[in-house]
Scaffold this motif. Structure first.
Motif, PDB file in Angstrom:
ATOM      1  N   ASP A 312       0.839  -1.207   0.000  1.00 27.19           N
ATOM      2  CA  ASP A 312       0.000   0.000   0.000  1.00 27.19           C
ATOM      3  C   ASP A 312       0.873   1.255   0.000  1.00 27.19           C
ATOM      4  O   ASP A 312       0.565   2.232  -0.687  1.00 27.19           O
ATOM      5  CB  ASP A 312      -0.926   0.013   1.209  1.00 27.19           C
ATOM      6  CG  ASP A 312      -2.017  -1.044   1.138  1.00 27.19           C
ATOM      7  OD1 ASP A 312      -2.241  -1.592   0.038  1.00 27.19           O
ATOM      8  OD2 ASP A 312      -2.635  -1.331   2.178  1.00 27.19           O
ATOM      9  N   ARG A 313       1.943   1.218   0.773  1.00 29.54           N
ATOM     10  CA  ARG A 313       2.842   2.377   0.833  1.00 29.54           C
ATOM     11  C   ARG A 313       3.508   2.598  -0.527  1.00 29.54           C
ATOM     12  O   ARG A 313       3.667   3.753  -0.965  1.00 29.54           O
ATOM     13  CB  ARG A 313       3.891   2.163   1.918  1.00 29.54           C
ATOM     14  CG  ARG A 313       4.874   3.329   2.076  1.00 29.54           C
ATOM     15  CD  ARG A 313       4.230   4.581   2.639  1.00 29.54           C
ATOM     16  NE  ARG A 313       5.218   5.609   2.904  1.00 29.54           N
ATOM     17  CZ  ARG A 313       5.873   5.749   4.054  1.00 29.54           C
ATOM     18  NH1 ARG A 313       5.622   4.908   5.059  1.00 29.54           N
ATOM     19  NH2 ARG A 313       6.755   6.702   4.221  1.00 29.54           N
ATOM     20  N   ARG A 316       0.936   4.291  -2.792  1.00 28.50           N
ATOM     21  CA  ARG A 316       0.776   5.709  -2.461  1.00 28.50           C
ATOM     22  C   ARG A 316       2.001   6.518  -2.869  1.00 28.50           C
ATOM     23  O   ARG A 316       1.879   7.651  -3.362  1.00 28.50           O
ATOM     24  CB  ARG A 316       0.519   5.882  -0.956  1.00 28.50           C
ATOM     25  CG  ARG A 316      -0.813   5.328  -0.482  1.00 28.50           C
ATOM     26  CD  ARG A 316      -1.170   5.885   0.888  1.00 28.50           C
ATOM     27  NE  ARG A 316      -0.117   5.684   1.867  1.00 28.50           N
ATOM     28  CZ  ARG A 316       0.015   4.596   2.618  1.00 28.50           C
ATOM     29  NH1 ARG A 316      -0.849   3.593   2.488  1.00 28.50           N
ATOM     30  NH2 ARG A 316       0.984   4.499   3.503  1.00 28.50           N
ATOM     31  N   GLU A 319       1.847   7.126  -6.494  1.00 32.21           N
ATOM     32  CA  GLU A 319       0.794   8.092  -6.804  1.00 32.21           C
ATOM     33  C   GLU A 319       1.304   9.521  -6.603  1.00 32.21           C
ATOM     34  O   GLU A 319       0.996  10.426  -7.387  1.00 32.21           O
ATOM     35  CB  GLU A 319      -0.436   7.844  -5.919  1.00 32.21           C
ATOM     36  CG  GLU A 319      -1.274   6.643  -6.325  1.00 32.21           C
ATOM     37  CD  GLU A 319      -1.904   6.805  -7.698  1.00 32.21           C
ATOM     38  OE1 GLU A 319      -2.238   7.941  -8.069  1.00 32.21           O
ATOM     39  OE2 GLU A 319      -2.045   5.794  -8.398  1.00 32.21           O
ATOM     40  N   GLU A 320       2.095   9.685  -5.555  1.00 27.76           N
ATOM     41  CA  GLU A 320       2.613  11.015  -5.246  1.00 27.76           C
ATOM     42  C   GLU A 320       3.822  11.385  -6.103  1.00 27.76           C
ATOM     43  O   GLU A 320       3.944  12.529  -6.560  1.00 27.76           O
ATOM     44  CB  GLU A 320       3.006  11.083  -3.767  1.00 27.76           C
ATOM     45  CG  GLU A 320       1.841  10.881  -2.818  1.00 27.76           C
ATOM     46  CD  GLU A 320       2.294  10.701  -1.379  1.00 27.76           C
ATOM     47  OE1 GLU A 320       3.537  10.711  -1.146  1.00 27.76           O
ATOM     48  OE2 GLU A 320       1.434  10.541  -0.500  1.00 27.76           O
TER      49      GLU A 320
END
Length: 325
Positions: A312-313, A316, A319-320
């Motif tokens: 999950d990290r 994310r 995504e960033e």
């Protein structure tokens, strides 16, 4: 995820995957797997999220990471993984197929540089890298040497330093040089397992707390015996230490501006976590996710609480740092 479903994902090639080979500049066959992206409705993605290259660790083969590769293809990524020259399905460099070996880590960097150029030209951006252990070390070296230019990188327990149990690096290197010179440098550095003095019976505890995921690797050893690899040669050990010392040179990491997510565990018995923490502060654009006794070396194949947090990290982070184009 149900046990049966997890076993299926870890022990079968996904329907959207193609296995094959890439031919290196010297003609060596490097095994690869490519997964096409899947959209939320389970159909082929019309607009891929980007392209992700996964680089496994020492002795690894891409079958160990099928569950993870499948996940990211379902997030819309074009996903590719390769087996390093001399391991997995990419052949062997010694007559003894059980011993891991390389003449010099620069050989792997040269392979990665050539593969990256062709792969990047053939896949949609943004281009990112996920790498584990030795693969993380090679990714970092490739960044330092400008052999690859990903938009962002996520590293799982990267081998920035080998666990020495407190022995200074220069002494560790001196011992490795001595042992390499005392006999055939291509002989196995130890008998079995992942480190000196660790029999195969404790290998699982060193790698992961998840017995099912550990068993996935054993399944592939039976299904595809050619992918199994044992301990490294003494020459590999010496070259590995030399390569980590190169990265430790002043100014080397400080020049890497690529966004990098570092994931590590203080319970790691294979790589030097203190070095990872220290190096995270040297990198100008890095983030650190640090675990304790709940995680062993193979963070991407750990029990769900740790593994899911890592995956999950990574999602994310990309995504960033690597937004869809």
């Amino acid at each position: 995820m149900a046990d049966a479903e997890m076993e299926t994902k870890g022990r079968s090639i996904p329907a959207n995957a193609v296995e094959g080979f890439w031919i290196a500049t010297d003609g060596w066959k490097i095994r690869r797997i490519d997964l096409s992206p899947i959209s939320a409705n389970g159909k082929p993605a019309q607009q891929p999220r980007g392209a992700m290259l996964f680089l496994p660790g020492r002795g690894d083969h891409y079958e160990k990471y099928l569950e993870m590769l499948d996940r990211y293809s379902r997030e819309g990524w074009v996903v590719t993984s390769i087996d390093w020259r001399g391991q997995g399905g990419s052949g062997r460099l010694l007559d003894d197929a059980h011993v891991g070996h390389i003449d010099d880590f620069s050989t792997w960097i040269n392979d990665l540089k050539a593969f990256w150029a062709q792969w990047k030209a053939a896949t949609p951006g943004p281009h990112v890298v996920v790498a584990h252990s030795m693969g993380g070390h090679l990714a970092m070296r490739a960044l330092a040497e400008k052999a690859i230019d990903p938009v962002a990188v996520a590293l799982s327990a990267p081998m920035l330093g080998i666990q020495t149990t407190g022995l200074p690096y220069f002494m560790h290197h001196a011992v490795a040089r001595l042992m390499r010179g005392l006999g055939n440098p291509e002989r196995a550095a130890w008998k079995e397992g992942e480190k000196p003095g660790s029999p195969l019976s404790v290998r699982a505890k060193i790698l992961t707390h998840d017995s099912r995921r550990y068993a996935d690797e054993l399944y592939w050893w039976e299904a595809r015996p050619e992918v199994r690899l044992g301990p490294p040669s003494w020459h590999w050990v010496e070259r590995a230490i030399e390569s980590t010392r190169q990265l430790n040179a002043p100014g080397t990491l400080e020049k890497i501006t690529t966004p990098i997510l570092l994931m590590a565990t203080t319970a790691d018995r294979l790589v030097d976590t203190q070095r990872i923490v220290r190096d995270s502060k040297r990198l100008p654009n890095s983030e650190l996710l640090l675990f304790g006794n709940e995680a062993a070396h193979e963070l991407l194949r750990e029990a769900d609480p740790v593994r899911d947090m890592c995956l999950d990290r990574i999602s994310r982070f990309f995504e960033e740092r690597a937004p869809k184009q």
